[in-house]
Design a protein around this motif. Structure first.
Motif, mmCIF file in Angstrom:
data_model
loop_
_atom_site.group_PDB
_atom_site.id
_atom_site.type_symbol
_atom_site.label_atom_id
_atom_site.label_comp_id
_atom_site.label_asym_id
_atom_site.label_seq_id
_atom_site.Cartn_x
_atom_site.Cartn_y
_atom_site.Cartn_z
ATOM 1 N N VAL A 130 0.853 -1.186 0.000
ATOM 2 C CA VAL A 130 0.000 0.000 0.000
ATOM 3 C C VAL A 130 0.889 1.237 0.000
ATOM 4 N N VAL A 131 0.654 2.118 -0.971
ATOM 5 C CA VAL A 131 1.355 3.392 -1.051
ATOM 6 C C VAL A 131 0.282 4.461 -1.021
ATOM 7 N N ASP A 132 0.381 5.349 -0.037
ATOM 8 C CA ASP A 132 -0.668 6.363 0.060
ATOM 9 C C ASP A 132 -0.109 7.758 -0.161
ATOM 10 N N THR A 133 -0.999 8.625 -0.592
ATOM 11 C CA THR A 133 -0.714 10.046 -0.729
ATOM 12 C C THR A 133 -1.778 10.773 0.085
ATOM 13 N N ALA A 134 -1.810 12.071 0.002
ATOM 14 C CA ALA A 134 -2.792 12.837 0.773
ATOM 15 C C ALA A 134 -4.226 12.510 0.361
ATOM 16 N N ASP A 135 -4.452 12.258 -0.920
ATOM 17 C CA ASP A 135 -5.813 12.071 -1.428
ATOM 18 C C ASP A 135 -6.198 10.628 -1.730
ATOM 19 N N SER A 136 -5.236 9.811 -2.089
ATOM 20 C CA SER A 136 -5.577 8.464 -2.520
ATOM 21 C C SER A 136 -4.489 7.475 -2.114
ATOM 22 N N ALA A 137 -4.800 6.216 -2.315
ATOM 23 C CA ALA A 137 -3.845 5.145 -2.039
ATOM 24 C C ALA A 137 -3.857 4.185 -3.218
ATOM 25 N N VAL A 138 -2.698 3.630 -3.497
ATOM 26 C CA VAL A 138 -2.592 2.576 -4.499
ATOM 27 C C VAL A 138 -2.298 1.290 -3.739
ATOM 28 N N VAL A 139 -3.197 0.332 -3.876
ATOM 29 C CA VAL A 139 -3.037 -0.968 -3.246
ATOM 30 C C VAL A 139 -2.648 -1.946 -4.345
ATOM 31 N N ARG A 140 -1.422 -2.434 -4.259
ATOM 32 C CA ARG A 140 -0.969 -3.444 -5.219
ATOM 33 C C ARG A 140 -1.104 -4.791 -4.529
ATOM 34 N N MET A 141 -1.712 -5.749 -5.225
ATOM 35 C CA MET A 141 -1.926 -7.041 -4.579
ATOM 36 C C MET A 141 -1.892 -8.186 -5.570
ATOM 37 N N VAL A 142 -1.499 -9.320 -5.022
ATOM 38 C CA VAL A 142 -1.519 -10.591 -5.728
ATOM 39 C C VAL A 142 -2.562 -11.435 -5.011
ATOM 40 N N VAL A 143 -3.445 -12.049 -5.774
ATOM 41 C CA VAL A 143 -4.520 -12.855 -5.187
ATOM 42 C C VAL A 143 -4.463 -14.273 -5.731
ATOM 43 N N ASP A 144 -5.193 -15.162 -5.061
ATOM 44 C CA ASP A 144 -5.173 -16.561 -5.482
ATOM 45 C C ASP A 144 -6.144 -16.869 -6.623
ATOM 46 N N ASP A 145 -7.063 -15.972 -6.915
ATOM 47 C CA ASP A 145 -8.021 -16.184 -8.005
ATOM 48 C C ASP A 145 -8.180 -14.875 -8.784
ATOM 49 N N PRO A 146 -7.219 -14.596 -9.694
ATOM 50 C CA PRO A 146 -7.247 -13.302 -10.377
ATOM 51 C C PRO A 146 -8.456 -13.098 -11.288
ATOM 52 N N ASP A 147 -8.974 -14.147 -11.895
ATOM 53 C CA ASP A 147 -10.154 -13.976 -12.759
ATOM 54 C C ASP A 147 -11.350 -13.522 -11.934
ATOM 55 N N ARG A 148 -11.572 -14.178 -10.813
ATOM 56 C CA ARG A 148 -12.692 -13.810 -9.923
ATOM 57 C C ARG A 148 -12.474 -12.408 -9.356
ATOM 58 N N CYS A 149 -11.241 -12.084 -8.990
ATOM 59 C CA CYS A 149 -10.930 -10.757 -8.449
ATOM 60 C C CYS A 149 -11.266 -9.672 -9.471
ATOM 61 N N HIS A 150 -10.889 -9.897 -10.713
ATOM 62 C CA HIS A 150 -11.199 -8.936 -11.774
ATOM 63 C C HIS A 150 -12.706 -8.698 -11.849
ATOM 64 N N ASP A 151 -13.466 -9.790 -11.835
ATOM 65 C CA ASP A 151 -14.925 -9.681 -11.928
ATOM 66 C C ASP A 151 -15.517 -8.938 -10.726
ATOM 67 N N VAL A 152 -15.047 -9.265 -9.527
ATOM 68 C CA VAL A 152 -15.576 -8.649 -8.307
ATOM 69 C C VAL A 152 -15.268 -7.156 -8.282
ATOM 70 N N LEU A 153 -14.045 -6.774 -8.625
ATOM 71 C CA LEU A 153 -13.682 -5.359 -8.634
ATOM 72 C C LEU A 153 -14.493 -4.599 -9.677
ATOM 73 N N THR A 154 -14.676 -5.190 -10.847
ATOM 74 C CA THR A 154 -15.452 -4.552 -11.909
ATOM 75 C C THR A 154 -16.905 -4.365 -11.478
ATOM 76 N N GLU A 155 -17.503 -5.427 -10.926
ATOM 77 C CA GLU A 155 -18.896 -5.358 -10.481
ATOM 78 C C GLU A 155 -19.089 -4.322 -9.375
ATOM 79 N N ALA A 156 -18.071 -4.154 -8.515
ATOM 80 C CA ALA A 156 -18.174 -3.200 -7.408
ATOM 81 C C ALA A 156 -17.827 -1.776 -7.840
ATOM 82 N N GLY A 157 -17.398 -1.616 -9.087
ATOM 83 C CA GLY A 157 -17.044 -0.293 -9.587
ATOM 84 C C GLY A 157 -15.757 0.261 -8.985
#
Length: 156
Positions: A50-77
């Motif tokens: 996690v790298v944060d600035t005053a306004d936002s943060a960038v969370v870089r992550m590796v997950v065990d199910d990247p296809d599902r993660c892509h779908d979940v993030l997209t669906e959640a906007g």
């Protein structure tokens, strides 16, 4: 002309690992909300930075199910970008990180950032490496005798 060793050729072509870069508002509970969302959908975080600035943060992550993660993030906007990283398995010993870095420097690999993963599939530390050319970095490490893990090695 002699043919290449199939095991070596296959090792060089091992898949890279998908990394998600998620952009969050820098507010209390934002990271918890993200991890809760993924957990509720059966997605396990294997590595995180996690790298944060005053306004936002960038969370870089590796997950065990990247296809599902892509779908979940997209669906959640939730805005996210995907990239390919190299995951190196560090040999045992305190000086081994230096050996891996020397191999990369000797080959003039441009390392942009790195972070450790929280899982240890072979009871060894794992290092996520984001490089300008991930495929070249993978090849250099494999030729240098460093074990490189693919997505299947860290996924369920």
């Amino acid at each position: 002309m002699a043919s290449a060793n199939p095991e070596t050729t296959e090792a060089l072509r091992s898949p890279l690992v998908r990394q998600f870069s998620v952009f969050l508002q820098n507010k209390i509970g934002a990271l918890l909300d993200l991890t809760r969302l993924l957990g509720q959908n059966g997605i396990h975080i294997c590595g995180i930075s996690v790298v944060d600035t005053a306004d936002s943060a960038v969370v870089r992550m590796v997950v065990d199910d990247p296809d599902r993660c892509h779908d979940v993030l997209t669906e959640a906007g939730i805005p996210a970008a995907e990239s390919q990283i190299v995951v190196a398995e560090l040999p045992r010993g305190p000086e081994k990180l230096g050996e891996v870095l020397r191999i990369l420097v000797a080959a003039e690999v441009n390392l942009q950032y790195t972070y450790s993963l929280m899982i240890r599939p072979h009871d060894r530390a794992l290092l996520a490496l984001h490089c300008e050319d991930a495929e070249y970095a993978r090849d250099v490490l494999v030729h240098g005798g460093v074990a490189v893990l693919g997505q299947n090695d860290i996924s369920r």
